[in-house]
Design an enzyme around this catalytic site. Structure first.
Site, short mmCIF file in Angstrom:
data_model
loop_
_atom_site.label_atom_id
_atom_site.label_comp_id
_atom_site.label_asym_id
_atom_site.label_seq_id
_atom_site.Cartn_x
_atom_site.Cartn_y
_atom_site.Cartn_z
N LYS A 147 0.82 -1.22 0.00
CA LYS A 147 0.00 0.00 0.00
C LYS A 147 0.85 1.27 0.00
CE LYS A 147 -3.89 -2.27 0.14
NZ LYS A 147 -3.38 -3.61 -0.17
N GLU A 188 -3.77 7.69 7.47
CA GLU A 188 -4.30 8.57 6.43
C GLU A 188 -5.42 9.45 6.99
OE1 GLU A 188 -3.53 5.80 2.48
OE2 GLU A 188 -5.58 6.00 3.26
N HIS A 204 -16.64 -2.34 7.20
CA HIS A 204 -15.76 -2.00 6.07
C HIS A 204 -15.81 -3.05 4.97
CE1 HIS A 204 -14.15 1.17 8.60
NE2 HIS A 204 -13.81 0.28 9.51
N ARG A 239 -6.82 -8.60 -8.95
CA ARG A 239 -7.53 -9.87 -9.14
C ARG A 239 -8.92 -9.56 -9.65
NH1 ARG A 239 -11.01 -9.31 -4.94
NH2 ARG A 239 -10.23 -8.35 -3.03
#
Length: 748
Positions: free
Chosen positions: A165, A251, A286, A344
């Site tokens: 990430k 973040e 989430h 994917r």
């Protein structure tokens, strides 16, 4: 869904390594991409020959394995599937002529070296990883390539770049793709991360560099809770992703975010297209519940910009194959930011297939064989403009009214909507199968298409009304409420949608008297059929009733409502049936504690059919003002549990024995206790024996399906006993906490 079934040849292969734990590949280290980062594809040098795929190993399970096998069969590709002991009777293990056993460990789908060795041992040309498990493991993709096996997915290098990430955000920033402000560095000391969080400004989002599916992700709203949330996120990420999963990104947390993603597809020749976007904002924990395309309330300029940025992102890492670029869209400012790329095929890929008229698995096979993309960007956009809107609903084994706790068990009854060109079901189970707690609890995906979004939503609700499941909890009733939500219909969606509209979405519904009347008629029918040992069939002219030999003129049944979605949950209702003639009845319904006179339905005509083998009864009943068709299902494992499906709604009841019988046997509900809602592992007890707690207080933290769940107190009281300690494994229904009984409690 009609599953693909053939006479299976099961092959139990010799163990190639540990049977109890998956082996890990050594990490693949790629040299850093020199700056500046190019935004064109790094095309393979070997593009001259197209070599069609003729044999395939499907390195996955469940519905995605069946989905891949279906397209492979249509293309004449011979398939081989894999199964663990838990999955030995699963549909995916039975859909192929060849199926290879992986042994007793449920984690064997992660045993990359063994899976590659199996493909080589059996001379299989290509491997499709599906989604989850090893699908985004660059070392696995590299191992396939090194073994001469065609990996149906992106190059290992592209997967590695996007899988990290922090690294992916560096590449995106260099390529001009906007990223969320935050810290993506290597200094992972808690003090350093907290300092960076202060710089970004609370609230912040913590997530693992290897994260996905909401695992290892926490929203931290204040500085005081940062350290505790960091520890919890790291523990969950380590359990889900292994070593390195505890490395965190910090973040800025977008207060009103939408989750909008773009389906991209690239070939080896530098061609890359966007097959539209999907809005996946309606989530719990989430994790997505509903996905739709096109995204609502999105202007064309922003939509095209998203597509362009997604294609730029894919080309920046030399991507080949199917991928999804995920963005956060800020509802307040209209800005969007790169979040991550899933390297994917996504769970929700059927939504894009519906609006583009494509088969993305077929595209995967063709591109992996060396072919160019079947359609240009212009051709895709023409199709999107013509094909309307599509929505996918994930049917999960879980209880929304209990915090979306996962469930497991046997599918005692399963009836699905009729499929068509516009109604599709991708499922991994049929009636009689067991949904195991060892794996993800998704039972199926229901996908519908309409000429516009409003039509698609209406068609989705109608299809959900036809979906019937007994044997475990599901989210089907909750999905119906979502489809009726005015805010959802208007397209006013964001990732906090469920919390924002919680009161509306979880408002209990009234259970009508006709439900109890039908339940009583169904039980009467099954009793008569059982007594005669012959399934009753009204088409043969036999009357539904007490029979000439009966000395009773009236029969009574009492039901307790055990439905979490019902306003009457826990209420006891009595139904009295009096026969007036052939298939003609009067039915009186009396509700516990009601001062009103019983509701009486007179001259009710009922025709019904009981199937003793399946414990199901189907009734068609003519009440004074309406006709009702009902399916009544009794769970063979719990015969007092009755499920009623009628008028598009599901109601769960319990047949109540007479009070004298209950008293004689000393039966009593353990009301002063908290039980495990699912099979789980105890992570920690949050309270001590003798402690006074308030309603909603945290009692126990458990882990199930690699997700942490906090069990909260349903009442105020004093803790009498904690029955399990950290590390204990518990079955669903196991008592975890006992409360001191209050003096004078009616249950005593």
């Amino acid at each position: 869904m009609r599953s693909i079934k053939r006479t299976s040849r099961r092959l139990r292969v010799p163990a190639l390594g540990s049977a109890t734990a998956p082996r890990l590949f050594p990490p693949v280290v790629y040299p850093s991409t020199a700056a500046p980062i190019a935004t064109h594809a790094a095309c393979s040098s070997n593009t001259a020959n197209v070599k069609p795929i003729t044999s395939l190993l499907i390195a996955n399970r469940g519905e995605i394995a069946l989905r891949i096998a279906r397209t492979a069969a249509a293309m004449g590709i011979s398939t081989t599937t894999l199964y663990t002991d838990v999955d030995a009777q699963a549909q995916h293990a039975r859909c192929s002529a060849n199926s290879l056993a992986l042994g007793p460990s449920s984690s064997s789908y992660l045993d990359g070296p063994r899976i590659v060795a199996l493909a080589r041992q059996h001379g299989i040309q290509a491997l499709h990883p599906g989604y989850g498990f090893l699908s985004e493991n660059p070392a696995f993709a590299q191992a396939c390539e090194d073994a001469g096996i065609v990996f149906v997915g992106p190059p290992a290098r592209a997967m590695a770049d996007m899988g990290d990430k922090a690294r992916s955000k560096e590449i995106m920033t260099a390529a001009g793709v906007p990223c969320v402000p935050g810290y993506h560095g290597t200094d992972q000391a808690a003090e350093q991360l907290l300092a960076r969080a202060r710089e970004v400004g609370f609230p912040v989002l913590l997530k693992s560099v290897k994260g996905g599916g909401g695992k290892g992700m926490r929203i931290v709203r204040t500085e005081d809770e940062f350290v505790a949330q960091l520890g919890s996120a790291r523990a969950e990420a380590r359990a889900s992703f292994g070593e390195g999963g505890e490395v965190m990104l910090v973040e800025r947390y977008v207060q009103r975010p939408r989750h909008v993603e773009v389906q991209v597809f690239a070939d080896r020749y530098g061609n890359c297209v966007a097959l539209g976007e999907r809005d996946c904002s309606v989530q719990r924990r989430h994790q997505k519940i509903l996905e739709e395309s096109p995204a609502p309330l999105l202007d064309d300029a922003t939509r095209k910009d998203l597509w362009d940025k997604a294609r730029t992102a894919a080309l920046a890492v030399g991507y080949v194959g199917a991928g999804t670029v995920e963005f956060i869209l800020d509802r307040e400012t209209g800005e969007f930011f790169f979040m991550e790329m899933n390297t994917r095929l996504q769970v929700e890929h059927p939504v894009s297939e519906m609006v583009t008229g494509t088969d993305l698995v077929e595209w995967q096979f063709r591109v992996a064989a060396g072919e160019r993309l079947p359609l240009t960007q212009e051709e895709i956009e023409e199709r999107i403009n013509e094909r309307g809107a599509a929505i996918e609903a994930r049917i999960y084994a879980e209880n929304p009214e209990k915090g979306f706790f996962p469930d497991s068990g046997k599918l005692v009854h399963l009836s699905t909507p009729k499929t068509s060109e516009d109604v599709r079901i991708d499922a991994g189970f049929v009636e009689g199968d067991a949904v195991s707690e060892a794996y993800d609890g998704m039972i199926a995906k229901l996908i519908v298409r309409g000429k516009d979004r409003e039509t698609a939503i209406r068609k989705m609700e109608l299809a959900l009304r036809e979906y019937e499941v007994v044997g475990l909890s599901t989210n089907i009733e909750f999905l119906k409420k979502l489809c009726r939500s005015p805010a959802f219909i208007e397209g006013d969606v964001e990732t906090g949608f469920i919390d924002k509209w919680r009161d509306e979405l979880f408002r209990p519904r009234h259970t009508g008297n006709e439900v109890f009347a039908q339940a009583a008629l169904g039980l009467l029918n099954s009793q008569i059929s059982q007594a005669s040992k012959e399934p009753f069939d009204d088409s043969h002219g036999a009357p539904l009733g007490f029979g000439e030999a009966s000395t009773q003129s009236q029969r009574e049944f009492a039901f307790r409502v055990r439905d979490d979605t019902s306003a009457e949950e826990g209420e006891v209702v009595q139904a009295s049936i009096t026969q007036r003639g052939h298939n003609l009845f009067n039915i009186a319904i009396a509700r516990q504690g009601s001062s009103e006179a019983p509701t009486v339905f007179e001259n009710v005509i009922c025709a019904s059919k009981a199937d003793l083998a399946t414990s199901k009864t189907r009734l068609t009943t003519f009440f004074p003002l309406l006709r009702i068709d009902t399916t009544l299902v009794r769970n063979p494992a719990k015969e007092d549990d009755i499920t009623v499906f009628q008028l598009g709604e599901k109601t769960e009841l319990q047949l109540v024995e007479p009070k004298w019988f209950e008293k004689a046997l000393g039966l009593k509900e353990a009301a002063a206790s908290v039980v495990a809602p699912m099979p789980c592992k105890i992570l920690r007890n949050e309270v001590k024996e003798g402690e006074h707690v308030g309603k909603g207080a945290s009692l126990v933290v458990i882990e199930s399906m690699k997700m942490e769940t906090v069990i909260r107190s349903p009442q105020s009281g004093v803790i009498k006993k904690l029955t399990h300690k950290e590390g204990d494994i518990c079955k669903a229904g196991t008592v975890l906490v006992l409360f001191e009984e209050v003096e004078g409690d009616a249950s005593a």
